[in-house]
Design a protein around this motif. Structure first.
Motif, PDB file in Angstrom:
ATOM      1  N   HIS B 160     -13.861  -1.274  11.844  1.00  0.00           N
ATOM      2  CA  HIS B 160     -13.466  -0.192  10.940  1.00  0.00           C
ATOM      3  C   HIS B 160     -11.995  -0.261  10.561  1.00  0.00           C
ATOM      4  O   HIS B 160     -11.579   0.296   9.557  1.00  0.00           O
ATOM      5  CB  HIS B 160     -13.735   1.179  11.577  1.00  0.00           C
ATOM      6  CG  HIS B 160     -15.176   1.379  11.939  1.00  0.00           C
ATOM      7  ND1 HIS B 160     -15.597   2.414  12.718  1.00  0.00           N
ATOM      8  CD2 HIS B 160     -16.278   0.672  11.617  1.00  0.00           C
ATOM      9  CE1 HIS B 160     -16.910   2.328  12.882  1.00  0.00           C
ATOM     10  NE2 HIS B 160     -17.338   1.281  12.221  1.00  0.00           N
ATOM     11  N   ASN B 161     -11.197  -0.919  11.391  1.00  0.00           N
ATOM     12  CA  ASN B 161      -9.750  -0.814  11.195  1.00  0.00           C
ATOM     13  C   ASN B 161      -9.007  -2.114  10.932  1.00  0.00           C
ATOM     14  O   ASN B 161      -7.895  -2.080  10.432  1.00  0.00           O
ATOM     15  CB  ASN B 161      -9.116  -0.137  12.416  1.00  0.00           C
ATOM     16  CG  ASN B 161      -9.539   1.313  12.501  1.00  0.00           C
ATOM     17  OD1 ASN B 161      -9.146   2.126  11.682  1.00  0.00           O
ATOM     18  ND2 ASN B 161     -10.397   1.614  13.456  1.00  0.00           N
ATOM     19  N   PHE B 164      -6.934  -2.946   7.885  1.00  0.00           N
ATOM     20  CA  PHE B 164      -5.799  -2.104   7.490  1.00  0.00           C
ATOM     21  C   PHE B 164      -4.613  -2.235   8.444  1.00  0.00           C
ATOM     22  O   PHE B 164      -3.710  -1.410   8.433  1.00  0.00           O
ATOM     23  CB  PHE B 164      -6.245  -0.642   7.418  1.00  0.00           C
ATOM     24  CG  PHE B 164      -7.489  -0.464   6.602  1.00  0.00           C
ATOM     25  CD1 PHE B 164      -7.401  -0.409   5.220  1.00  0.00           C
ATOM     26  CD2 PHE B 164      -8.735  -0.406   7.194  1.00  0.00           C
ATOM     27  CE1 PHE B 164      -8.545  -0.280   4.454  1.00  0.00           C
ATOM     28  CE2 PHE B 164      -9.880  -0.285   6.430  1.00  0.00           C
ATOM     29  CZ  PHE B 164      -9.779  -0.216   5.060  1.00  0.00           C
ATOM     30  N   GLU B 165      -4.647  -3.257   9.302  1.00  0.00           N
ATOM     31  CA  GLU B 165      -3.575  -3.373  10.288  1.00  0.00           C
ATOM     32  C   GLU B 165      -2.242  -3.616   9.581  1.00  0.00           C
ATOM     33  O   GLU B 165      -2.170  -4.257   8.541  1.00  0.00           O
ATOM     34  CB  GLU B 165      -3.866  -4.485  11.298  1.00  0.00           C
ATOM     35  CG  GLU B 165      -3.995  -5.866  10.691  1.00  0.00           C
ATOM     36  CD  GLU B 165      -4.447  -6.922  11.685  1.00  0.00           C
ATOM     37  OE1 GLU B 165      -4.640  -6.600  12.864  1.00  0.00           O
ATOM     38  OE2 GLU B 165      -4.605  -8.070  11.264  1.00  0.00           O
ATOM     39  N   VAL B 207      -2.073   1.242  11.944  1.00  0.00           N
ATOM     40  CA  VAL B 207      -2.882   0.897  10.774  1.00  0.00           C
ATOM     41  C   VAL B 207      -2.400   1.709   9.580  1.00  0.00           C
ATOM     42  O   VAL B 207      -1.876   2.802   9.727  1.00  0.00           O
ATOM     43  CB  VAL B 207      -4.393   1.173  10.985  1.00  0.00           C
ATOM     44  CG1 VAL B 207      -5.001   0.159  11.917  1.00  0.00           C
ATOM     45  CG2 VAL B 207      -4.637   2.575  11.475  1.00  0.00           C
ATOM     46  N   ASN B 208      -2.602   1.122   8.433  1.00  0.00           N
ATOM     47  CA  ASN B 208      -2.218   1.788   7.204  1.00  0.00           C
ATOM     48  C   ASN B 208      -3.490   2.019   6.404  1.00  0.00           C
ATOM     49  O   ASN B 208      -3.835   1.256   5.516  1.00  0.00           O
ATOM     50  CB  ASN B 208      -1.229   0.891   6.447  1.00  0.00           C
ATOM     51  CG  ASN B 208      -0.733   1.550   5.200  1.00  0.00           C
ATOM     52  OD1 ASN B 208      -0.996   2.739   4.973  1.00  0.00           O
ATOM     53  ND2 ASN B 208      -0.041   0.794   4.379  1.00  0.00           N
ATOM     54  N   LYS B 209      -4.188   3.086   6.775  1.00  0.00           N
ATOM     55  CA  LYS B 209      -5.517   3.292   6.208  1.00  0.00           C
ATOM     56  C   LYS B 209      -5.460   4.412   5.174  1.00  0.00           C
ATOM     57  O   LYS B 209      -5.129   5.545   5.510  1.00  0.00           O
ATOM     58  CB  LYS B 209      -6.459   3.685   7.339  1.00  0.00           C
ATOM     59  CG  LYS B 209      -7.876   3.255   7.128  1.00  0.00           C
ATOM     60  CD  LYS B 209      -8.606   3.442   8.442  1.00  0.00           C
ATOM     61  CE  LYS B 209     -10.090   3.296   8.282  1.00  0.00           C
ATOM     62  NZ  LYS B 209     -10.773   3.465   9.558  1.00  0.00           N
ATOM     63  N   THR B 213     -11.363   4.695   1.586  1.00  0.00           N
ATOM     64  CA  THR B 213     -11.430   3.245   1.736  1.00  0.00           C
ATOM     65  C   THR B 213     -12.758   2.749   1.190  1.00  0.00           C
ATOM     66  O   THR B 213     -13.688   3.526   0.992  1.00  0.00           O
ATOM     67  CB  THR B 213     -11.346   2.840   3.215  1.00  0.00           C
ATOM     68  OG1 THR B 213     -12.371   3.536   3.920  1.00  0.00           O
ATOM     69  CG2 THR B 213     -10.007   3.173   3.813  1.00  0.00           C
ATOM     70  N   LYS B 215     -16.080   1.097   1.878  1.00  0.00           N
ATOM     71  CA  LYS B 215     -16.882   0.912   3.077  1.00  0.00           C
ATOM     72  C   LYS B 215     -18.096   0.042   2.765  1.00  0.00           C
ATOM     73  O   LYS B 215     -18.749   0.236   1.749  1.00  0.00           O
ATOM     74  CB  LYS B 215     -17.365   2.264   3.604  1.00  0.00           C
ATOM     75  CG  LYS B 215     -16.248   3.147   4.102  1.00  0.00           C
ATOM     76  CD  LYS B 215     -16.827   4.328   4.857  1.00  0.00           C
ATOM     77  CE  LYS B 215     -15.764   5.254   5.360  1.00  0.00           C
ATOM     78  NZ  LYS B 215     -15.189   6.108   4.315  1.00  0.00           N
ATOM     79  N   GLU B 244     -13.655  -1.480   5.038  1.00  0.00           N
ATOM     80  CA  GLU B 244     -14.059  -0.964   6.328  1.00  0.00           C
ATOM     81  C   GLU B 244     -15.483  -1.438   6.552  1.00  0.00           C
ATOM     82  O   GLU B 244     -16.365  -1.123   5.761  1.00  0.00           O
ATOM     83  CB  GLU B 244     -13.999   0.560   6.245  1.00  0.00           C
ATOM     84  CG  GLU B 244     -13.611   1.225   7.514  1.00  0.00           C
ATOM     85  CD  GLU B 244     -13.460   2.722   7.332  1.00  0.00           C
ATOM     86  OE1 GLU B 244     -12.867   3.161   6.331  1.00  0.00           O
ATOM     87  OE2 GLU B 244     -13.957   3.446   8.199  1.00  0.00           O
TER      88      GLU B 244
END
Lengths: 318, 363
Positions: B160-161, B164-165, B207-209, B213, B215, B244
């Motif tokens: 899921h992440n 966006f790290e 993370v820069n989410k 997003t 999906k 994601e």
């Protein structure tokens, strides 16, 4: 001085290129055979495009590449945009035909269908598993029948009773075709049968389960074959549009994308005089044996790709 | 057929990130040595393909290649699970092929176990270790189950992440460390500590989410969707594009908390009968993804997987009804990577244009 944008579509069989201006008008274009050497094909293409825009006071500010050699040629031409051919075709077609709902595309080695709603791609399928019913299949069959592939369509139209040909697979189609010829079927009937078989195969394969709605645009190299166009119209029961520039649509689309990207880079037609080399090798660092490709300009590495992990990464020293 | 006095080295084919959990059960429970299968590479697939029937589904080729590499490295007791499709024949076929090639090994084929007969179960357990202590195996089970749950939890969060790290490689580095820490787990207590420590660190990775997003949900046959090498690291590719990724299919949701009944009920409108193997899961997961409002679904399957082929037209119906794109990928031992890339890129262009985040170009 007007701005110009180059779009190059390097396919397996043919290489297409266009120069468009800011109003999306095609000012120059060419279509030539890739002949298994994309680098050379692009050099020839660029020379031709340069000749066509000479004296028209156009400065090329961005390049876009698409097609199976998009990455390689993108590196060579320092392209602003490197885009897959599905998106490129969709963009090109919807620019010319804003109301289009379905795009049939049959190229040299693959075929695709793109479904569009309100100007957006909503579904697509692409056949990459097998070449049955694509351009290369038709041209090899034309060769076998002793007619040139350019005449294929017009000959097909003269047929009143197309022969049934099993076209599920290129190899079976070929043996069935020989069999039908030996049985005494007329050449034009066999040719019309082949066109029909291409369409049946296409609709049963990539077109399976897709909502095919008019208006339909048919493009790619095979769209130049009026026999196949006619067979499509018979099969779907409505008119199928073939644009005069249908074979250039990928290149046109990616030129528009290059324009839209807003990334302007210096482009010099002189790159046709530069020496580009590619070197492919298998990375020995693990059992994955990634095929790594390095591109050199005048013996200087400009790009590389193909590694799956960091062990195989080759850094470009600038 | 293991020679007397030879140390038993057991191995189960490479499958996702679960090998350390199997290792725990085999070493702590069965009391024999476990060999972590060598990571899958192109050589694994080449070896497997060379000795497999050409038209068998690809997971078999991966398993066979893995057995061959494990045997080379000294494993002498191989295992295979059972399933609701050709998977049931995997063990028998692989064993025969390997015996024909002249290898000497013990083979524990779970498809041969009569699960209603305790005697049959014990008999087969003795294939791994003739002196097995049932009590020890039973005692090791809860920790293995917890380990699998932890791995699935960790991987879910990662999927899921990771796209966006903030600092590239943060997630992967932590994941590597995490799996390594599972390698030599001795007790449930130790696992608990690891769980606390790593889940905390995982959630701390910057993370820069964005609020909205893209999906995408993954569905597909049991092996292909779970083993990243066999789907050409598709989850990684999708994440790298900034999506994601969701994937419900894992051991937790199938073996540990079997959701079959729930899944079957949920998919009823689209599939009254079970097409076999994981097809009901595929259909039901895809349906739940689109109902959750995801932007797209990708089905990955091995070429020739009949249940998954049967689910394709049903997925197409779901796609038409909910107007969400569902893309199919079929993998064989000879898949062209260029074709996959092209379609994935087009998929991304399509979902982002639909989402109309402003970044996508209107076609």
């Amino acid at each position: 001085m007007k701005k110009g944008y180059i779009g190059i579509d390097i396919g397996s069989i043919s290489t297409k290129g266009v120069v468009v201006d800011e109003k999306n008008t095609i000012i120059a274009s060419d279509y030539l055979w890739t002949e298994g050497d994309p680098m050379n094909a692009v050099k020839r293409l660029l020379k031709s495009l340069e000749k066509q825009i000479k004296g028209k006071d156009i400065k090329v500010v961005a390049v876009g590449t698409t097609g199976s050699a998009r990455k390689l040629i993108g590196a060579v031409t320092n392209a602003s945009v490197v885009k897959n051919e599905i998106t490129a075709h969709a963009i090109g077609t919807t620019t010319l035909y804003p109301g289009v709902n379905t795009i049939f595309e049959i190229g040299g080695q693959d075929s695709k269908i793109i479904i569009i709603e309100n100007g957006y791609v909503v579904d697509y399928a692409m056949n990459t598993l097998c070449a049955a019913g694509t351009g290369s299949f038709l041209s090899s069959q034309a060769h076998r029948l002793g007619v040139s592939v350019e005449d294929f369509g017009s000959i097909a139209l003269t047929s009143k009773q197309p022969t049934n040909i099993a076209a599920r697979c290129t190899v079976f189609a070929e043996s069935d075709l020989v069999h039908k010829a030996q049985m005494g079927h007329k050449k034009e009937d066999i040719i019309a049968g082949l066109c029909k078989a291409v369409v049946t195969n296409y609709l049963n394969n990539v077109g399976k389960g897709k909502r095919i709605k008019a208006p339909i645009v048919f493009q790619g190299g095979v769209s130049k074959n009026i026999g196949v166009k006619k067979a499509f119209e018979d099969a779907v029961g409505c008119e199928v549009t073939v644009d005069a520039n249908g074979h250039l649509m990928g290149a046109f689309g990616v030129a528009i994308l290059a324009k839209k990207s807003g990334i302007e880079r210096d482009f010099d037609f002189n790159i046709t005089a530069l020496d580009f080399k590619t070197k492919g090798f298998e990375c020995p660092k693990c059992a994955n044996h990634c095929e790594i490709m390095c591109v050199y300009r005048d013996n200087k590495l400009i790009d590389s790709w193909g590694n799956k992990c960091d062990n195989g990464a080759i850094r470009v020293n600038n | 057929m293991t020679k007397v006095n030879e140390e038993i080295v057991a191995c189960f084919p490479q499958w996702g990130n679960y090998s350390h959990a199997f290792k725990f059960l085999i070493e702590r429970g069965f009391g024999v040595k476990y060999m972590t299968p060598p990571p899958i590479t192109r050589r694994t697939l080449e070896l497997g393909s060379r000795h497999s029937p050409d038209y068998v589904c690809v997971p078999f080729k991966y398993c066979l290649g893995c057995y061959l590499e494990a045997l080379e490295q000294g494993a002498n007791c191989l295992m295979q699970i059972f399933g609701a499709c050709r998977l049931n024949y995997y063990g028998e076929l692989a064993e025969q092929i390997l015996r024909d090639l002249g290898y000497q090994f013990e083979f524990m084929n779970m498809a041969e176990i009569k699960w209603t007969s305790p005697r049959s179960i014990v008999e087969h357990m003795r294939k791994i270790n003739p002196n097995v202590s049932i009590a020890k195996v039973v005692a090791a089970l809860p920790t293995m189950v917890n380990m699998i749950k932890l791995i699935d939890k960790f991987d879910d969060f990662l999927r899921h992440n990771i796209g966006f790290e903030v600092n590239e490689g943060d997630f992967e580095n932590l994941a590597k460390e995490f799996y390594a820490s599972l390698y030599n787990i001795q007790s449930g207590k130790q696992l608990k500590r690891i769980k606390k420590d790593y889940l905390r660190r995982l959630k701390k990775i910057p993370v820069n989410k964005p609020a909205k997003t893209l999906k995408v949900g993954m569905v597909g046959d049991y092996y292909t969707v779970q083993e990243p090498f066999s789907n050409y690291y598709m989850e990684k590719e999708l994440a790298a594009m900034g999506m994601e990724v969701y994937r419900d299919m894992n051991l937790t949701n199938t073996l540990i908390h079997n959701q079959w009944k729930k899944r079957h009920r949920f998919a009823k409108k689209y599939a009254k009968f079970n097409p076999g193997a994981t097809a009901t899961f595929t259909i039901s997961e895809a349906l739940s993804y689109v109902k959750q409002g995801m932007d797209g679904v990708i089905q990955v399957k091995s070429f020739g997987c009949t249940p998954e082929v049967d689910s394709m037209p049903i997925l197409q119906n779901i796609s038409n009804d909910y107007r969400i794109p569902i893309l199919n990928f079929s993998f064989d031992s000879q898949t062209s990577e260029t074709g996959i890339k092209t379609r994935l890129e087009a998929f991304y262009d399509m979902v982002i244009a639909r989402k109309n985040t402003g970044k996508g170009e209107k076609a």
